[in-house]
Design an enzyme around this catalytic site. Structure first.
Site, PDB file in Angstrom:
ATOM      1  N   LYS A  99      -0.317   5.391  -6.113  1.00 33.30           N
ATOM      2  CA  LYS A  99      -1.421   5.391  -7.027  1.00 33.30           C
ATOM      3  C   LYS A  99      -2.169   6.381  -7.026  1.00 33.30           C
ATOM      4  CE  LYS A  99      -5.107   3.961  -6.014  1.00 33.30           C
ATOM      5  NZ  LYS A  99      -5.640   2.650  -6.054  1.00 33.30           N
ATOM      6  N   CYS A 137       0.804  -1.269   0.192  1.00 31.73           N
ATOM      7  CA  CYS A 137       0.103  -0.077  -0.033  1.00 31.73           C
ATOM      8  C   CYS A 137       0.653   1.075  -0.081  1.00 31.73           C
ATOM      9  CB  CYS A 137      -0.958   0.074   1.271  1.00 31.73           C
ATOM     10  SG  CYS A 137      -1.881   1.376   1.477  1.00 31.73           S
ATOM     11  N   TYR A 153     -10.174  -2.977 -10.365  1.00 30.19           N
ATOM     12  CA  TYR A 153      -9.755  -1.534 -10.107  1.00 30.19           C
ATOM     13  C   TYR A 153      -8.465  -1.054 -10.358  1.00 30.19           C
ATOM     14  CZ  TYR A 153      -7.499  -3.124  -6.067  1.00 30.19           C
ATOM     15  OH  TYR A 153      -6.477  -3.879  -5.146  1.00 30.19           O
ATOM     16  N   GLU A 185      -8.039   2.127 -12.697  1.00 33.97           N
ATOM     17  CA  GLU A 185      -7.593   3.404 -12.082  1.00 33.97           C
ATOM     18  C   GLU A 185      -6.318   3.985 -13.195  1.00 33.97           C
ATOM     19  OE1 GLU A 185      -8.494   2.539  -7.509  1.00 33.97           O
ATOM     20  OE2 GLU A 185      -6.822   1.780  -8.236  1.00 33.97           O
TER      21      GLU A 185
END
Length: 495
Positions: free
Chosen positions: A77, A69, A209, A213
């Site tokens: 991201k 993450c 996703y 994205e």
């Protein structure tokens, strides 16, 4: 020092305490591992954690404190999403009186540098959090050699073993590649966050996703983007109505969609990478991104040798308390492939600590967990989709929707609607699910998630005074029923 352990005859006898170097040894310093380490240490446990050396792009022997993450996932991201969003903002600004030059420059390398500086900063913060909590940090690759022993291979190749009363595995997951000819020419999300040059033409394979994205990111930065996926719509598993909205928005932003299409071969040419589809079509791109899912990081942990059970995908099997079939070994986060979200790993890590060291056996609660897809504009949901509500419910399902032009778009002229949806049980009036696609959707949905977690009814939302003018007020002003779906019926769409 007294330590409360989960039963099973593992109580803290002074004689037994001498056998272990640590009460807890954690393999993997991502979100779940760091949270479990800190909270366990807070209960008085002696804790060690090991993690691979830091680098923005991971491999079997590269990682970094903070995990996916922080280093190569949600945080970098989101930084790129912010960067890509300015393109639309510049376009929208003109009708608000801002006079901008036709050519607005974009420096990809500057954004990349600043992104990397931020993840380096966060990596340091995570290390300090562990140190301040009294956790022993070890750099190297950990593997289980006994139900109570972890062997750490240090960066210089030397090995050292540590004995622990409990072992927690929190090694996360890794992006996987599709097995087609030329697959080595493609990149994954790891490399996508650290490309030296901004591509002019990108082909993305995947409908999840991550694919959506990155399509938004690269299109926002001016690249031509072709998005290929196997289903009719992207984002399988989300509410069907909202999936259609996202697809429409992607096309509206200039992303070329190729539903029901797979890639069959990649070839290196002088012009770039030649992409061949399973329908026989060909195109050439600078970059091909595989965004086709992730695999649990378990291959190098030596789990089979100590009897830890995994499923066919390699995910570690655990019970409701995150315990494996080997009583002294536990696992949290993506490596268990339950619900692969950072906040969920944090919850699982906290519940583990309460259970093992806090004397409070606690099961993670997977109900009403909100999530977001940071496309441009974003999608955010909590609770059941309409399809899930109809399938699982015994009563009819009431569906309320609102489609409107955001106030900002009425001036900017952007042809993009905001869509909101509530799914309600017809007998109890309880709100079963909520979803929104539009600006600020994740920020709004976090508050809605609190309401659903507390068991909010539609009447309670209706009785709440809204904030005006805001998009969020629509959630408390949706009075008109869009449709009623009979129990066991088929969801429909009006959007």
């Amino acid at each position: 020092m007294s330590r409360k352990m989960l039963i099973d005859g593992e109580g803290g006898h002074p004689a037994d305490e001498e056998q272990y170097d640590f009460d807890l040894f954690v393999i993997g310093a991502g979100s779940g591992g760091v949270r479990a380490s800190r909270t366990s240490a807070g209960y008085g446990a002696k804790v060690a954690i090991c993690e691979l050396p830091f680098h923005p792009i991971s491999s079997e022997v590269i990682g970094g404190v903070g995990g996916t993450c922080v280093i190569r996932g949600c945080v970098p991201k989101k930084i790129l999403v912010y960067g890509a969003s300015f393109r639309g903002e510049f376009e929208d600004a003109k009708n608000f009186g801002w006079e901008l030059n036709d050519e607005v420059g974009f420096n990809w390398k500057k954004l990349l540098h600043n992104k990397t500086q931020e993840i380096v900063r966060l990596n340091g913060i995570y290390k300090r959090l562990l140190t301040n909590a009294g956790v022993t940090m070890l750099e190297g690759e950990g593997k289980v050699v006994d139900p109570h022993v972890v062997e750490v291979t240090q960066p210089d190749g030397s090995k050292k073993q540590y004995k622990a009363r409990h072992i927690l595995i929190a090694t996360g997951s890794r992006a996987q590649r599709v097995n087609i000819p030329g697959k080595e020419l493609a990149i994954t999300s790891d490399e996508a966050l650290s490309l030296e040059e901004l591509p002019k033409h990108v082909v993305i394979l995947g409908g999840g996703y991550i694919a959506v994205e990155f399509a938004s990111i690269w299109r926002g930065m001016g690249a031509t983007v072709d998005l290929f996926y196997r289903k009719e719509l992207p984002l399988r598993g989300f509410d069907g109505e909202m999936r259609a909205v996202v697809a429409r928005n992607l096309e509206g932003r200039g992303i070329r969609l190729h539903p029901g299409t797979n890639l069959s071969e990649l070839t290196k040419t002088e012009e770039g990478i030649r992409v061949l589809t399973d329908k026989g079509d060909a195109l050439t791109a600078d970059v091909v991104l595989f965004a086709t899912g992730r695999s649990p990081n378990t291959k190098r942990l030596n789990l089979e040798a100590v009897g830890v059970e995994t499923d066919r995908a390699g995910a570690i099997k655990v019970d409701e308390y995150s315990r494996t079939n080997v009583p002294s070994i536990w696992a949290v986060g993506d490596v268990t492939n339950r619900m692969n979200l950072t906040p969920v790993a944090l919850m699982e890590g906290t519940c583990f600590s309460k259970t093992v060291f806090g004397g409070q056996p606690t099961k993670p609660d997977y109900g009403h967990i909100p999530c977001a897809v940071f496309s441009i504009p974003p999608l955010s949901v909590v609770g059941l989709s309409e399809e899930e509500a109809v399938e699982q419910g015994k009563n009819d399902v009431l569906v309320f929707t609102s489609t409107f032009t955001p106030m900002k778009n009425t001036i900017s002229g952007r042809q993009e609607k905001t869509i909101m949806k509530l799914v309600v049980d017809s007998e109890t009036d309880k709100v079963l699910g909520a979803s929104m696609c539009g600006p600020d959707a994740p920020e709004i949905m976090q508050g809605i998630a609190v309401a659903l977690k507390c068991g909010a009814t539609k009447a309670q939302l209706d009785s709440t005074v809204g904030i005006h003018p805001s998009a969020a007020e629509e959630f408390v002003t949706m009075r008109s029923l869009t449709r009623r779906v009979t129990a066991g019926g088929k969801p429909k769409t009006n959007l």
